[in-house]
Scaffold this motif. Structure first.
Motif, PDB file in Angstrom:
ATOM      1  N   ARG A  42       0.914  -1.094   0.118  1.00 37.24           N
ATOM      2  CA  ARG A  42       0.171   0.040   0.042  1.00 37.24           C
ATOM      3  C   ARG A  42       0.809   1.286   0.102  1.00 37.24           C
ATOM      4  O   ARG A  42       1.976   1.262   0.460  1.00 37.24           O
ATOM      5  CB  ARG A  42      -0.799   0.016   1.139  1.00 37.24           C
ATOM      6  N   VAL A  43       0.261   2.302  -0.542  1.00 36.32           N
ATOM      7  CA  VAL A  43       0.978   3.444  -0.569  1.00 36.32           C
ATOM      8  C   VAL A  43       1.480   4.246   0.807  1.00 36.32           C
ATOM      9  O   VAL A  43       2.362   5.006   0.709  1.00 36.32           O
ATOM     10  CB  VAL A  43       0.293   4.677  -1.424  1.00 36.32           C
ATOM     11  N   ASP A  44       0.731   3.664   1.650  1.00 37.34           N
ATOM     12  CA  ASP A  44       1.057   4.472   2.992  1.00 37.34           C
ATOM     13  C   ASP A  44       1.595   3.321   3.774  1.00 37.34           C
ATOM     14  O   ASP A  44       1.927   3.759   5.131  1.00 37.34           O
ATOM     15  CB  ASP A  44      -0.273   4.807   3.703  1.00 37.34           C
ATOM     16  N   ASP A  45       2.161   2.318   3.403  1.00 37.59           N
ATOM     17  CA  ASP A  45       2.798   1.276   4.262  1.00 37.59           C
ATOM     18  C   ASP A  45       3.966   2.047   4.898  1.00 37.59           C
ATOM     19  O   ASP A  45       4.650   1.736   5.987  1.00 37.59           O
ATOM     20  CB  ASP A  45       3.363   0.390   3.505  1.00 37.59           C
ATOM     21  N   ALA A  46       4.867   2.809   4.156  1.00 37.25           N
ATOM     22  CA  ALA A  46       6.142   3.279   4.717  1.00 37.25           C
ATOM     23  C   ALA A  46       5.829   4.146   5.847  1.00 37.25           C
ATOM     24  O   ALA A  46       6.579   4.107   7.085  1.00 37.25           O
ATOM     25  CB  ALA A  46       7.015   4.113   3.503  1.00 37.25           C
ATOM     26  N   ALA A  47       4.722   4.990   5.609  1.00 39.37           N
ATOM     27  CA  ALA A  47       4.475   6.010   6.860  1.00 39.37           C
ATOM     28  C   ALA A  47       4.130   5.259   7.958  1.00 39.37           C
ATOM     29  O   ALA A  47       4.027   5.628   9.133  1.00 39.37           O
ATOM     30  CB  ALA A  47       3.340   7.064   6.309  1.00 39.37           C
ATOM     31  N   LEU A  48       2.996   4.211   7.702  1.00 42.25           N
ATOM     32  CA  LEU A  48       2.683   3.552   8.938  1.00 42.25           C
ATOM     33  C   LEU A  48       3.555   2.724   9.718  1.00 42.25           C
ATOM     34  O   LEU A  48       3.582   2.843  10.632  1.00 42.25           O
ATOM     35  CB  LEU A  48       1.593   2.577   8.205  1.00 42.25           C
ATOM     36  N   THR A  49       4.442   2.020   8.855  1.00 42.05           N
ATOM     37  CA  THR A  49       5.864   1.364   9.346  1.00 42.05           C
ATOM     38  C   THR A  49       6.524   2.250  10.149  1.00 42.05           C
ATOM     39  O   THR A  49       6.956   2.065  11.394  1.00 42.05           O
ATOM     40  CB  THR A  49       6.684   0.744   8.344  1.00 42.05           C
ATOM     41  N   SER A  50       6.711   3.541   9.828  1.00 42.28           N
ATOM     42  CA  SER A  50       7.662   4.509  10.539  1.00 42.28           C
ATOM     43  C   SER A  50       6.678   4.770  11.812  1.00 42.28           C
ATOM     44  O   SER A  50       7.508   4.937  13.064  1.00 42.28           O
ATOM     45  CB  SER A  50       7.724   5.606   9.805  1.00 42.28           C
ATOM     46  N   ASP A  51       5.492   4.956  11.715  1.00 41.55           N
ATOM     47  CA  ASP A  51       4.792   5.381  13.117  1.00 41.55           C
ATOM     48  C   ASP A  51       5.013   4.429  14.060  1.00 41.55           C
ATOM     49  O   ASP A  51       4.893   4.622  14.956  1.00 41.55           O
ATOM     50  CB  ASP A  51       3.336   5.950  12.853  1.00 41.55           C
ATOM     51  N   ILE A  52       4.459   2.967  13.564  1.00 42.72           N
ATOM     52  CA  ILE A  52       4.943   1.839  14.478  1.00 42.72           C
ATOM     53  C   ILE A  52       6.147   1.656  15.116  1.00 42.72           C
ATOM     54  O   ILE A  52       6.148   1.472  16.308  1.00 42.72           O
ATOM     55  CB  ILE A  52       4.514   0.774  13.716  1.00 42.72           C
ATOM     56  N   VAL A  53       7.305   1.784  14.396  1.00 44.68           N
ATOM     57  CA  VAL A  53       8.565   1.741  14.948  1.00 44.68           C
ATOM     58  C   VAL A  53       8.565   2.941  15.963  1.00 44.68           C
ATOM     59  O   VAL A  53       9.257   2.861  16.992  1.00 44.68           O
ATOM     60  CB  VAL A  53       9.498   1.741  13.849  1.00 44.68           C
ATOM     61  N   GLU A  54       8.131   4.244  15.626  1.00 43.65           N
ATOM     62  CA  GLU A  54       8.300   5.226  16.610  1.00 43.65           C
ATOM     63  C   GLU A  54       7.575   4.905  17.950  1.00 43.65           C
ATOM     64  O   GLU A  54       8.133   5.178  18.787  1.00 43.65           O
ATOM     65  CB  GLU A  54       7.719   6.612  15.907  1.00 43.65           C
ATOM     66  N   LEU A  55       6.438   4.386  17.984  1.00 47.15           N
ATOM     67  CA  LEU A  55       5.503   4.177  18.906  1.00 47.15           C
ATOM     68  C   LEU A  55       6.332   3.097  19.773  1.00 47.15           C
ATOM     69  O   LEU A  55       6.368   3.102  20.988  1.00 47.15           O
ATOM     70  CB  LEU A  55       4.191   4.019  18.560  1.00 47.15           C
ATOM     71  N   ALA A  56       6.864   1.930  18.875  1.00 42.93           N
ATOM     72  CA  ALA A  56       7.366   0.873  19.749  1.00 42.93           C
ATOM     73  C   ALA A  56       8.686   1.330  20.550  1.00 42.93           C
ATOM     74  O   ALA A  56       8.846   0.639  21.514  1.00 42.93           O
ATOM     75  CB  ALA A  56       7.611  -0.213  18.806  1.00 42.93           C
ATOM     76  N   THR A  57       9.342   2.252  19.762  1.00 43.23           N
ATOM     77  CA  THR A  57      10.584   3.011  20.538  1.00 43.23           C
ATOM     78  C   THR A  57      10.138   3.805  21.607  1.00 43.23           C
ATOM     79  O   THR A  57      10.692   3.485  22.622  1.00 43.23           O
ATOM     80  CB  THR A  57      11.482   3.771  19.677  1.00 43.23           C
ATOM     81  N   GLN A  58       8.999   4.340  21.632  1.00 47.67           N
ATOM     82  CA  GLN A  58       8.716   5.291  22.866  1.00 47.67           C
ATOM     83  C   GLN A  58       8.306   4.531  23.960  1.00 47.67           C
ATOM     84  O   GLN A  58       8.071   4.795  25.188  1.00 47.67           O
ATOM     85  CB  GLN A  58       7.610   6.151  22.073  1.00 47.67           C
ATOM     86  N   TYR A  59       7.361   3.610  23.562  1.00 45.68           N
ATOM     87  CA  TYR A  59       6.605   2.659  24.428  1.00 45.68           C
ATOM     88  C   TYR A  59       7.293   1.204  24.355  1.00 45.68           C
ATOM     89  O   TYR A  59       6.519   0.445  23.812  1.00 45.68           O
ATOM     90  CB  TYR A  59       5.104   2.801  24.533  1.00 45.68           C
ATOM     91  N   GLY A  60       8.348   1.072  25.251  1.00 41.07           N
ATOM     92  CA  GLY A  60       9.118  -0.344  24.653  1.00 41.07           C
ATOM     93  C   GLY A  60       8.389  -1.413  25.216  1.00 41.07           C
ATOM     94  O   GLY A  60       8.475  -2.671  24.901  1.00 41.07           O
ATOM     95  N   ARG A  61       7.338  -1.050  26.311  1.00 42.61           N
ATOM     96  CA  ARG A  61       6.678  -2.343  27.018  1.00 42.61           C
ATOM     97  C   ARG A  61       5.344  -2.534  26.344  1.00 42.61           C
ATOM     98  O   ARG A  61       4.445  -3.313  26.817  1.00 42.61           O
ATOM     99  CB  ARG A  61       6.599  -2.048  28.417  1.00 42.61           C
ATOM    100  N   TYR A  62       4.811  -1.686  25.042  1.00 41.46           N
ATOM    101  CA  TYR A  62       3.611  -2.172  24.733  1.00 41.46           C
ATOM    102  C   TYR A  62       3.888  -3.112  23.662  1.00 41.46           C
ATOM    103  O   TYR A  62       4.505  -3.026  22.684  1.00 41.46           O
ATOM    104  CB  TYR A  62       3.146  -0.538  23.993  1.00 41.46           C
ATOM    105  N   GLY A  63       2.673  -3.761  23.476  1.00 42.21           N
ATOM    106  CA  GLY A  63       2.616  -4.842  22.133  1.00 42.21           C
ATOM    107  C   GLY A  63       1.767  -4.234  21.285  1.00 42.21           C
ATOM    108  O   GLY A  63       1.626  -2.942  21.140  1.00 42.21           O
ATOM    109  N   TYR A  64       1.638  -5.202  20.040  1.00 45.33           N
ATOM    110  CA  TYR A  64       1.165  -4.431  18.951  1.00 45.33           C
ATOM    111  C   TYR A  64      -0.454  -4.131  18.972  1.00 45.33           C
ATOM    112  O   TYR A  64      -1.124  -3.294  18.356  1.00 45.33           O
ATOM    113  CB  TYR A  64       1.161  -5.482  17.664  1.00 45.33           C
ATOM    114  N   ARG A  65      -1.170  -4.490  20.184  1.00 44.58           N
ATOM    115  CA  ARG A  65      -2.467  -4.550  20.336  1.00 44.58           C
ATOM    116  C   ARG A  65      -2.635  -3.105  20.747  1.00 44.58           C
ATOM    117  O   ARG A  65      -3.509  -2.053  20.242  1.00 44.58           O
ATOM    118  CB  ARG A  65      -3.038  -5.370  21.225  1.00 44.58           C
TER     119      ARG A  65
END
Length: 297
Positions: A42-65
């Motif tokens: 999808r055209v927005d995969d790169a932006a979504l992936t970037s946001d997921i990685v950023e949130l996972a870095t900010q909240y290290g104990r959060y899972g994907y849910r």
């Protein structure tokens, strides 16, 4: 096996064994048009992936849910499966926690606990300890509304005694009203005569758990583990003032933004939440029902 995995297997078979693509597709059950089709994300995969990685870095104990809940709150129209796919694709993982301990049950095999039925019905409180950079210990008194899961207050100081417990509760009772019950363990600060008499005087009831049964104070114990897991284990406090500022900021985040799994991945106390009206209770007497704070002699 997914089409992408079959595509890789077919390419490997063609290169290693020198067979035709037609034969490899027939053996592995892949249609030739699927094999030759270039996968396009999808055209927005790169932006979504970037946001997921950023949130996972900010909240290290959060899972994907929980990350999915935060993305949806931020405006992303994304479902759990898509976030999980990107999560696994990026190799994101939550660090493993230590195994849980077994429970100790009462003699009759039951685990009796007063269940909260509405806001301000049951509050619970407990102490958590940590240290600043110089090795000095400080204590936190955490107060939880068990129905809303909201952290009402965190009092931080080097030492906290029974008079400090009364001081915290008196401020909260004035701001939020008197709860029906106050649950705690059997720590000396909670079972002190001054604390028990003061709570009774203002119209609330104490609910002490059985000795050696921390699960009966499960809401507060769960909050304490989240506090330590998501904040204390990853922060280094250089002063008590810094600890107060950072922990209070985390408390605000916990109440207003952090998705809570038992609340449908909604925060305990977002800014625009109106809880249903509490059951009618007898009218308060005309005289003030807040007892005076005890003084130390």
């Amino acid at each position: 096996m997914s089409p992408a995995r079959r595509r890789q297997c077919i390419d490997h078979a063609v290169m290693k064994f020198g067979v035709s693509e037609r034969l490899a597709c027939r053996v592995l059950g892949q249609h030739r048009s699927t094999q030759r089709k270039e996968p396009r994300g999808r055209v927005d995969d790169a932006a979504l992936t970037s946001d997921i990685v950023e949130l996972a870095t900010q909240y290290g104990r959060y899972g994907y849910r929980r990350i999915t809940a935060l993305l949806q709150e931020a405006g992303w129209l994304v479902n759990l499966k898509r976030v999980e796919r990107i999560w696994r694709q990026e190799g994101l993982k939550v660090p493993a926690r230590q195994p849980k301990r077994g429970r100790l049950w009462l003699n009759d095999g039951s685990c009796i606990r007063l269940r909260p039925e509405y806001p301000n019905h049951v509050w619970s409180y407990d102490f958590v300890e940590d240290r600043t950079h110089n090795g000095r210990k400080f204590r936190m008194l955490n107060v939880i509304d068990e129905f809303t899961r909201e952290c009402i207050a965190i009092r931080i100081d080097r030492k906290l005694k029974s008079t400090d417990v009364i001081d915290v509760l008196s401020d909260l009772f004035i701001l939020r009203g008197v709860p029906g019950h106050v649950r705690s363990d059997n720590g000396p600060e909670f079972v002190a005569k001054a604390v028990r008499e003061w709570i009774t005087a203002v119209g609330a009831k104490t609910a002490f758990i059985e000795p050696g049964s921390p699960w009966e104070n499960g809401y507060c114990e769960s909050f304490n583990s989240r506090l330590r897991d998501e904040l204390l284990n990853g922060e280094l406090f250089y002063s008590l003032a810094e600890a107060r500022i950072i922990i209070e900021a985390w408390r605000q985040h916990y109440n207003t933004r952090r998705p809570h799994s038992s609340l449908g991945y909604r925060p305990p106390a977002p800014n625009a939440v109106l809880w249903p009206a509490t059951p009618t209770r007898p009218a308060a007497p005309a005289t003030s029902n807040v007892a005076a704070k005890p003084t130390m002699h």
